[in-house]
Write a protein that holds these residues in place. Structure first.
Motif, mmCIF file in Angstrom:
data_model
loop_
_atom_site.group_PDB
_atom_site.id
_atom_site.type_symbol
_atom_site.label_atom_id
_atom_site.label_comp_id
_atom_site.label_asym_id
_atom_site.label_seq_id
_atom_site.Cartn_x
_atom_site.Cartn_y
_atom_site.Cartn_z
ATOM 1 N N PRO A 142 62.800 35.327 102.263
ATOM 2 C CA PRO A 142 62.999 33.949 102.698
ATOM 3 C C PRO A 142 62.166 32.923 101.962
ATOM 4 C CG PRO A 142 61.415 34.946 104.152
ATOM 5 C CD PRO A 142 61.767 35.976 103.102
ATOM 6 N N GLY A 143 61.662 33.167 100.790
ATOM 7 C CA GLY A 143 60.899 32.119 100.118
ATOM 8 C C GLY A 143 60.051 32.624 98.964
ATOM 9 N N ILE A 144 60.423 33.743 98.393
ATOM 10 C CA ILE A 144 59.698 34.257 97.237
ATOM 11 C C ILE A 144 60.519 33.953 95.987
ATOM 12 C CG2 ILE A 144 58.800 36.311 96.079
ATOM 13 C CD1 ILE A 144 58.339 37.511 98.893
ATOM 14 N N VAL A 145 59.868 33.361 95.009
ATOM 15 C CA VAL A 145 60.496 33.063 93.730
ATOM 16 C C VAL A 145 59.854 33.992 92.698
ATOM 17 C CG1 VAL A 145 60.999 31.314 91.995
ATOM 18 C CG2 VAL A 145 60.870 30.672 94.415
ATOM 19 N N ARG A 146 60.632 34.916 92.191
ATOM 20 C CA ARG A 146 60.142 35.922 91.242
ATOM 21 C C ARG A 146 60.463 35.458 89.825
ATOM 22 N NH1 ARG A 146 62.378 40.123 88.386
ATOM 23 N NH2 ARG A 146 61.158 42.034 88.195
ATOM 24 N N LEU A 147 59.404 35.266 89.035
ATOM 25 C CA LEU A 147 59.550 34.885 87.637
ATOM 26 C C LEU A 147 59.134 36.070 86.781
ATOM 27 C CD1 LEU A 147 57.816 31.363 87.659
ATOM 28 C CD2 LEU A 147 60.197 31.929 88.188
ATOM 29 N N GLU A 148 59.936 36.406 85.796
ATOM 30 C CA GLU A 148 59.590 37.508 84.900
ATOM 31 C C GLU A 148 59.548 37.002 83.466
ATOM 32 O OE1 GLU A 148 60.921 42.034 83.660
ATOM 33 O OE2 GLU A 148 62.169 40.899 85.047
ATOM 34 N N PHE A 149 58.425 37.285 82.818
ATOM 35 C CA PHE A 149 58.214 36.928 81.415
ATOM 36 C C PHE A 149 58.002 38.240 80.670
ATOM 37 C CE2 PHE A 149 56.539 33.607 84.135
ATOM 38 C CZ PHE A 149 57.031 32.444 83.574
ATOM 39 N N ALA A 150 58.927 38.609 79.785
ATOM 40 C CA ALA A 150 58.817 39.898 79.095
ATOM 41 C C ALA A 150 59.405 39.818 77.697
ATOM 42 C CB ALA A 150 59.531 40.990 79.893
ATOM 43 N N GLY A 151 58.712 40.392 76.736
ATOM 44 C CA GLY A 151 59.265 40.579 75.404
ATOM 45 C C GLY A 151 59.418 39.350 74.549
ATOM 46 N N GLY A 152 58.651 38.317 74.787
ATOM 47 C CA GLY A 152 58.755 37.111 73.976
ATOM 48 C C GLY A 152 59.635 36.056 74.627
ATOM 49 N N MET A 153 59.458 34.820 74.195
ATOM 50 C CA MET A 153 60.163 33.701 74.822
ATOM 51 C C MET A 153 60.908 32.917 73.754
ATOM 52 S SD MET A 153 59.710 31.932 78.078
ATOM 53 C CE MET A 153 58.132 31.264 78.497
ATOM 54 N N SER A 154 62.216 32.872 73.873
ATOM 55 C CA SER A 154 63.040 32.066 72.958
ATOM 56 C C SER A 154 63.020 30.612 73.420
ATOM 57 C CB SER A 154 64.477 32.584 72.968
ATOM 58 O OG SER A 154 65.079 32.301 74.224
ATOM 59 N N ALA A 155 63.565 29.738 72.615
ATOM 60 C CA ALA A 155 63.685 28.329 72.999
ATOM 61 C C ALA A 155 64.525 28.180 74.263
ATOM 62 C CB ALA A 155 64.285 27.518 71.846
ATOM 63 N N ALA A 156 65.579 28.990 74.382
ATOM 64 C CA ALA A 156 66.418 28.946 75.592
ATOM 65 C C ALA A 156 65.637 29.433 76.811
ATOM 66 C CB ALA A 156 67.677 29.790 75.389
ATOM 67 N N ASP A 157 64.816 30.469 76.627
ATOM 68 C CA ASP A 157 63.982 30.960 77.731
ATOM 69 C C ASP A 157 63.006 29.880 78.186
ATOM 70 O OD1 ASP A 157 65.097 33.553 77.763
ATOM 71 O OD2 ASP A 157 63.670 34.262 76.259
ATOM 72 N N GLU A 158 62.379 29.230 77.216
ATOM 73 C CA GLU A 158 61.421 28.176 77.555
ATOM 74 C C GLU A 158 62.118 27.047 78.319
ATOM 75 O OE1 GLU A 158 59.037 25.050 74.932
ATOM 76 O OE2 GLU A 158 58.163 27.074 74.824
ATOM 77 N N ALA A 159 63.296 26.656 77.868
ATOM 78 C CA ALA A 159 64.051 25.601 78.556
ATOM 79 C C ALA A 159 64.398 26.036 79.979
ATOM 80 C CB ALA A 159 65.315 25.262 77.768
ATOM 81 N N ALA A 160 64.791 27.302 80.152
ATOM 82 C CA ALA A 160 65.122 27.808 81.493
ATOM 83 C C ALA A 160 63.887 27.811 82.387
ATOM 84 C CB ALA A 160 65.715 29.209 81.388
ATOM 85 N N TYR A 161 62.738 28.184 81.836
ATOM 86 C CA TYR A 161 61.494 28.183 82.600
ATOM 87 C C TYR A 161 61.138 26.764 83.044
ATOM 88 C CZ TYR A 161 56.461 28.068 83.390
ATOM 89 O OH TYR A 161 55.224 27.834 83.914
ATOM 90 N N LEU A 162 61.185 25.810 82.129
ATOM 91 C CA LEU A 162 60.861 24.425 82.475
ATOM 92 C C LEU A 162 61.857 23.852 83.481
ATOM 93 C CD1 LEU A 162 59.784 23.267 78.921
ATOM 94 C CD2 LEU A 162 58.275 23.659 80.885
ATOM 95 N N ASP A 163 63.122 24.245 83.381
ATOM 96 C CA ASP A 163 64.130 23.845 84.370
ATOM 97 C C ASP A 163 63.807 24.446 85.739
ATOM 98 O OD1 ASP A 163 66.751 22.629 85.109
ATOM 99 O OD2 ASP A 163 67.269 24.748 85.440
ATOM 100 N N THR A 164 63.344 25.687 85.740
ATOM 101 C CA THR A 164 62.948 26.333 86.994
ATOM 102 C C THR A 164 61.798 25.572 87.643
ATOM 103 O OG1 THR A 164 63.715 28.502 86.268
ATOM 104 C CG2 THR A 164 62.053 28.473 88.003
ATOM 105 N N LEU A 165 60.828 25.137 86.839
ATOM 106 C CA LEU A 165 59.732 24.331 87.394
ATOM 107 C C LEU A 165 60.278 23.072 88.056
ATOM 108 C CD1 LEU A 165 56.931 24.513 84.663
ATOM 109 C CD2 LEU A 165 57.177 25.886 86.746
ATOM 110 N N ASP A 166 61.218 22.412 87.383
ATOM 111 C CA ASP A 166 61.809 21.205 87.972
ATOM 112 C C ASP A 166 62.473 21.505 89.306
ATOM 113 O OD1 ASP A 166 60.965 19.464 85.975
ATOM 114 O OD2 ASP A 166 62.819 19.693 84.813
ATOM 115 N N ARG A 167 63.184 22.614 89.387
ATOM 116 C CA ARG A 167 63.844 22.989 90.652
ATOM 117 C C ARG A 167 62.804 23.304 91.730
ATOM 118 N NH1 ARG A 167 67.167 26.354 87.434
ATOM 119 N NH2 ARG A 167 66.188 28.084 88.499
#
Length: 125
Positions: free
Chosen positions: A9-34
């Motif tokens: 009911p309220g856990i947000v699981r973030l996984e960072f593995a194997g390097g971060m592409s530009a698309a991954d970084e954009a998705a992460y920053l979008d997740t922060l906004d959400r």
């Protein structure tokens, strides 16, 4: 790779593995906004392998996001539980803990992190 998963009911699981592409970084920053729009208590569990550095622009955007959303995070985020693995280490953990408006915890496994997250959601420390 970056992945996000909502675990009710309220856990947000973030996984960072194997390097971060530009698309991954954009998705992460979008997740922060959400996350900053949430109006219900939540805990973030971050699984990190230490191979996912943000670009200089990404680090700047993340820092500005934290500064801009500090009050909102203090109201609804009940904590951040970090699970380092592999080459990950806790660089700057003390500084991070002092800067956050919510508790920072570390766990040796995802299962332990989920137990801590549930306790934080229930109002524990």
């Amino acid at each position: 790779m970056f992945a996000v998963e909502e675990i009710p009911p309220g856990i947000v699981r973030l996984e960072f593995a194997g390097g971060m592409s530009a698309a991954d970084e954009a998705a992460y920053l979008d997740t922060l906004d959400r996350l900053s729009t949430r109006a219900m208590p939540f805990v973030v569990v971050a699984l990190m392998d230490g191979r996912n550095p943000l670009s200089p622009d990404g680090r700047k955007r993340q820092a500005l996001w934290f500064k801009r959303n500090r009050e909102q995070l203090g109201a609804y985020c009940r904590g951040l539980v970090r699970v380092p693995s592999g080459s990950a280490h806790d660089a700057g953990g003390d500084k991070l803990a002092a800067a956050l408006p919510f508790p920072l915890a570390h766990a040796g496994s995802e299962a332990a992190a989920m137990r801590i997250a549930r306790r934080l959601l229930a109002g524990g420390r």
